[in-house]
Design a protein around this motif. Structure first.
Motif, PDB file in Angstrom:
ATOM      1  N   ALA A   1       0.709  -1.155   0.126  1.00 54.98           N
ATOM      2  CA  ALA A   1      -0.123  -0.078  -0.087  1.00 54.98           C
ATOM      3  C   ALA A   1       0.679   1.490  -0.050  1.00 54.98           C
ATOM      4  CB  ALA A   1      -0.993   0.072   1.298  1.00 54.98           C
ATOM      5  N   SER A   2       2.063   1.115   0.512  1.00 59.32           N
ATOM      6  CA  SER A   2       2.799   2.182   0.534  1.00 59.32           C
ATOM      7  C   SER A   2       3.795   2.780  -0.615  1.00 59.32           C
ATOM      8  CB  SER A   2       3.977   2.500   1.901  1.00 59.32           C
ATOM      9  OG  SER A   2       4.849   1.253   1.665  1.00 59.32           O
ATOM     10  N   PHE A   3       3.633   1.846  -1.666  1.00 64.83           N
ATOM     11  CA  PHE A   3       4.212   1.898  -2.976  1.00 64.83           C
ATOM     12  C   PHE A   3       3.216   2.104  -3.896  1.00 64.83           C
ATOM     13  CE2 PHE A   3       6.160   0.311  -6.895  1.00 64.83           C
ATOM     14  CZ  PHE A   3       7.465   0.977  -6.829  1.00 64.83           C
ATOM     15  N   PRO A   4       2.869   3.120  -4.307  1.00 63.86           N
ATOM     16  CA  PRO A   4       1.693   3.465  -5.358  1.00 63.86           C
ATOM     17  C   PRO A   4       1.908   2.528  -6.544  1.00 63.86           C
ATOM     18  CG  PRO A   4       2.914   5.276  -5.422  1.00 63.86           C
ATOM     19  CD  PRO A   4       3.646   4.383  -4.345  1.00 63.86           C
ATOM     20  N   LEU A   5       1.018   2.097  -7.089  1.00 65.57           N
ATOM     21  CA  LEU A   5       0.867   1.673  -8.440  1.00 65.57           C
ATOM     22  C   LEU A   5       1.336   2.487  -9.210  1.00 65.57           C
ATOM     23  CD1 LEU A   5      -2.215  -0.815  -8.546  1.00 65.57           C
ATOM     24  CD2 LEU A   5       0.147  -1.472  -8.846  1.00 65.57           C
ATOM     25  N   GLU A   6       2.039   2.312 -10.467  1.00 68.62           N
ATOM     26  CA  GLU A   6       2.630   3.427 -11.358  1.00 68.62           C
ATOM     27  C   GLU A   6       2.176   2.693 -12.667  1.00 68.62           C
ATOM     28  OE1 GLU A   6       4.290   6.234 -11.146  1.00 68.62           O
ATOM     29  OE2 GLU A   6       4.221   6.051  -8.863  1.00 68.62           O
ATOM     30  N   LEU A   7       1.421   3.735 -13.464  1.00 72.88           N
ATOM     31  CA  LEU A   7       1.123   3.239 -14.790  1.00 72.88           C
ATOM     32  C   LEU A   7       2.359   3.162 -15.789  1.00 72.88           C
ATOM     33  CD1 LEU A   7      -1.136   2.979 -17.210  1.00 72.88           C
ATOM     34  CD2 LEU A   7      -0.797   5.368 -17.561  1.00 72.88           C
ATOM     35  N   VAL A   8       2.473   2.081 -16.658  1.00 72.62           N
ATOM     36  CA  VAL A   8       3.765   1.903 -17.463  1.00 72.62           C
ATOM     37  C   VAL A   8       3.401   2.263 -18.807  1.00 72.62           C
ATOM     38  CG1 VAL A   8       5.516   0.012 -18.154  1.00 72.62           C
ATOM     39  CG2 VAL A   8       4.912   0.032 -15.758  1.00 72.62           C
ATOM     40  N   THR A   9       2.269   1.478 -19.348  1.00 71.95           N
ATOM     41  CA  THR A   9       1.971   1.699 -20.786  1.00 71.95           C
ATOM     42  C   THR A   9       0.609   1.402 -21.045  1.00 71.95           C
ATOM     43  OG1 THR A   9       3.001   1.339 -23.056  1.00 71.95           O
ATOM     44  CG2 THR A   9       2.895  -0.585 -21.554  1.00 71.95           C
ATOM     45  N   THR A  10       0.085   1.647 -22.467  1.00 68.36           N
ATOM     46  CA  THR A  10      -1.222   1.123 -22.516  1.00 68.36           C
ATOM     47  C   THR A  10      -1.041   0.193 -23.829  1.00 68.36           C
ATOM     48  OG1 THR A  10      -2.375   3.083 -21.566  1.00 68.36           O
ATOM     49  CG2 THR A  10      -3.595   1.680 -23.187  1.00 68.36           C
ATOM     50  N   ILE A  11      -1.441  -0.718 -24.143  1.00 69.86           N
ATOM     51  CA  ILE A  11      -1.161  -1.632 -25.166  1.00 69.86           C
ATOM     52  C   ILE A  11      -2.534  -2.077 -25.765  1.00 69.86           C
ATOM     53  CG2 ILE A  11      -0.488  -4.157 -25.960  1.00 69.86           C
ATOM     54  CD1 ILE A  11       1.179  -3.862 -23.279  1.00 69.86           C
ATOM     55  N   GLU A  12      -2.678  -2.070 -27.144  1.00 73.84           N
ATOM     56  CA  GLU A  12      -4.110  -2.436 -27.624  1.00 73.84           C
ATOM     57  C   GLU A  12      -3.780  -3.735 -28.595  1.00 73.84           C
ATOM     58  OE1 GLU A  12      -5.290   0.080 -31.256  1.00 73.84           O
ATOM     59  OE2 GLU A  12      -7.555  -0.521 -30.659  1.00 73.84           O
ATOM     60  N   HIS A  13      -4.503  -4.777 -28.185  1.00 70.01           N
ATOM     61  CA  HIS A  13      -4.331  -6.052 -28.984  1.00 70.01           C
ATOM     62  C   HIS A  13      -5.642  -6.262 -29.705  1.00 70.01           C
ATOM     63  CE1 HIS A  13      -3.573 -10.338 -29.214  1.00 70.01           C
ATOM     64  NE2 HIS A  13      -4.743 -10.614 -28.907  1.00 70.01           N
ATOM     65  N   VAL A  14      -5.392  -6.559 -30.857  1.00 68.72           N
ATOM     66  CA  VAL A  14      -6.529  -7.000 -31.741  1.00 68.72           C
ATOM     67  C   VAL A  14      -6.341  -8.384 -32.531  1.00 68.72           C
ATOM     68  CG1 VAL A  14      -8.111  -6.332 -33.617  1.00 68.72           C
ATOM     69  CG2 VAL A  14      -7.268  -4.745 -32.160  1.00 68.72           C
ATOM     70  N   SER A  15      -7.414  -9.150 -32.455  1.00 68.21           N
ATOM     71  CA  SER A  15      -7.143 -10.596 -33.140  1.00 68.21           C
ATOM     72  C   SER A  15      -8.067 -10.804 -34.099  1.00 68.21           C
ATOM     73  CB  SER A  15      -6.838 -11.814 -31.985  1.00 68.21           C
ATOM     74  OG  SER A  15      -5.753 -11.585 -31.463  1.00 68.21           O
ATOM     75  N   ARG A  16      -7.721 -11.360 -35.318  1.00 67.29           N
ATOM     76  CA  ARG A  16      -8.894 -11.300 -36.160  1.00 67.29           C
ATOM     77  C   ARG A  16      -9.076 -12.882 -36.729  1.00 67.29           C
ATOM     78  NH1 ARG A  16     -11.108  -6.836 -38.435  1.00 67.29           N
ATOM     79  NH2 ARG A  16      -9.750  -4.997 -37.701  1.00 67.29           N
ATOM     80  N   ASP A  17     -10.375 -13.445 -36.892  1.00 64.68           N
ATOM     81  CA  ASP A  17     -10.222 -14.659 -37.461  1.00 64.68           C
ATOM     82  C   ASP A  17      -9.878 -15.008 -38.766  1.00 64.68           C
ATOM     83  OD1 ASP A  17     -12.597 -14.112 -38.840  1.00 64.68           O
ATOM     84  OD2 ASP A  17     -13.946 -14.945 -37.445  1.00 64.68           O
ATOM     85  N   ASP A  18     -10.014 -16.167 -39.323  1.00 63.55           N
ATOM     86  CA  ASP A  18      -9.623 -16.452 -40.869  1.00 63.55           C
ATOM     87  C   ASP A  18     -10.546 -15.693 -41.684  1.00 63.55           C
ATOM     88  OD1 ASP A  18      -7.618 -18.280 -40.115  1.00 63.55           O
ATOM     89  OD2 ASP A  18      -9.192 -19.990 -40.048  1.00 63.55           O
ATOM     90  N   GLU A  19     -11.625 -15.192 -41.456  1.00 58.22           N
ATOM     91  CA  GLU A  19     -12.624 -14.523 -42.217  1.00 58.22           C
ATOM     92  C   GLU A  19     -12.376 -12.958 -42.097  1.00 58.22           C
ATOM     93  OE1 GLU A  19     -14.091 -17.025 -40.189  1.00 58.22           O
ATOM     94  OE2 GLU A  19     -13.566 -18.321 -42.067  1.00 58.22           O
ATOM     95  N   GLY A  20     -11.636 -12.535 -41.145  1.00 61.36           N
ATOM     96  CA  GLY A  20     -11.058 -11.172 -40.769  1.00 61.36           C
ATOM     97  C   GLY A  20     -11.914 -10.391 -39.800  1.00 61.36           C
ATOM     98  N   ASP A  21     -12.988 -11.166 -39.220  1.00 61.84           N
ATOM     99  CA  ASP A  21     -13.789 -10.555 -38.194  1.00 61.84           C
ATOM    100  C   ASP A  21     -12.769 -10.353 -36.830  1.00 61.84           C
ATOM    101  OD1 ASP A  21     -16.040 -10.508 -39.804  1.00 61.84           O
ATOM    102  OD2 ASP A  21     -16.542 -12.489 -39.317  1.00 61.84           O
ATOM    103  N   VAL A  22     -13.132  -9.392 -36.051  1.00 61.12           N
ATOM    104  CA  VAL A  22     -12.539  -9.292 -34.826  1.00 61.12           C
ATOM    105  C   VAL A  22     -12.740 -10.309 -33.812  1.00 61.12           C
ATOM    106  CG1 VAL A  22     -12.098  -7.557 -32.893  1.00 61.12           C
ATOM    107  CG2 VAL A  22     -12.121  -6.800 -35.079  1.00 61.12           C
ATOM    108  N   LYS A  23     -11.746 -11.156 -33.588  1.00 59.09           N
ATOM    109  CA  LYS A  23     -12.322 -12.274 -32.522  1.00 59.09           C
ATOM    110  C   LYS A  23     -11.967 -11.816 -31.045  1.00 59.09           C
ATOM    111  CE  LYS A  23     -11.501 -16.990 -31.364  1.00 59.09           C
ATOM    112  NZ  LYS A  23     -10.875 -18.361 -31.671  1.00 59.09           N
TER     113      LYS A  23
END
Length: 160
Positions: free
Chosen positions: A117-139
């Motif tokens: 509790a005495s060590f604050p959580l620090e934001l490191v980065t933000t990541i976007e992850h997108v996976s598509r299926d064989d038809e190109g739809d967002v899975k």
């Protein structure tokens, strides 16, 4: 890089922050989902979402037993995407929950480790992850907010 397997998960050993205690950060308790029907429903909700899913990941630092270099804890993923691989603890943000509360909850649920509790959580980065299926739809579509936190002294890893 030393890794230790505990039950269904993989953890890196150690206990960083001798000045932090688990008792000072202990919340109302750890909850685990044991109902397979709930898990199946959550798995269906993850694939082919209507909106991107907001998640957190936490680099949990722990000091090794000899007081050496801090190490990061890894857990084995139980769900797709990347099922059965190793990652930092984390998971989905609940409605009305703050990002930092989510980070602390996910670490507690996945490893039984309390964050200092005495060590604050620090934001490191933000990541976007997108996976598509064989038809190109967002899975899968995740927006992952990554934090770094310090394990409280006395926290012991127990797979969640």
């Amino acid at each position: 890089m030393l890794l230790t397997r505990l039950g269904g998960g993989l953890r890196r050993p150690g206990n960083l922050a001798r000045t932090c205690s688990a008792a000072s950060t202990r919340g109302p308790g750890v909850t685990f989902t044991t109902d397979r029907g709930d898990r199946d429903k959550r798995d269906r909700e993850r694939a082919y979402p209507k909106l991107p899913q907001v998640t957190v990941g936490v680099v949990v630092l722990k000091e090794d037993d000899l007081g050496g270099v801090p190490r990061a804890m890894l857990v084995e993923r139980k769900n797709d995407p990347a099922k059965n691989t190793f990652a930092f603890p984390g998971g989905r943000l609940n409605l009305g929950e703050s990002l930092q509360d989510c980070a602390r909850r996910e670490v507690r649920e996945e490893s039984n480790v309390e964050l200092c509790a005495s060590f604050p959580l620090e934001l490191v980065t933000t990541i976007e992850h997108v996976s598509r299926d064989d038809e190109g739809d967002v899975k899968f579509h995740y927006v992952i907010v990554e934090f770094v936190g310090l394990a409280a002294k006395g926290s012991r890893e127990i797979p969640g």
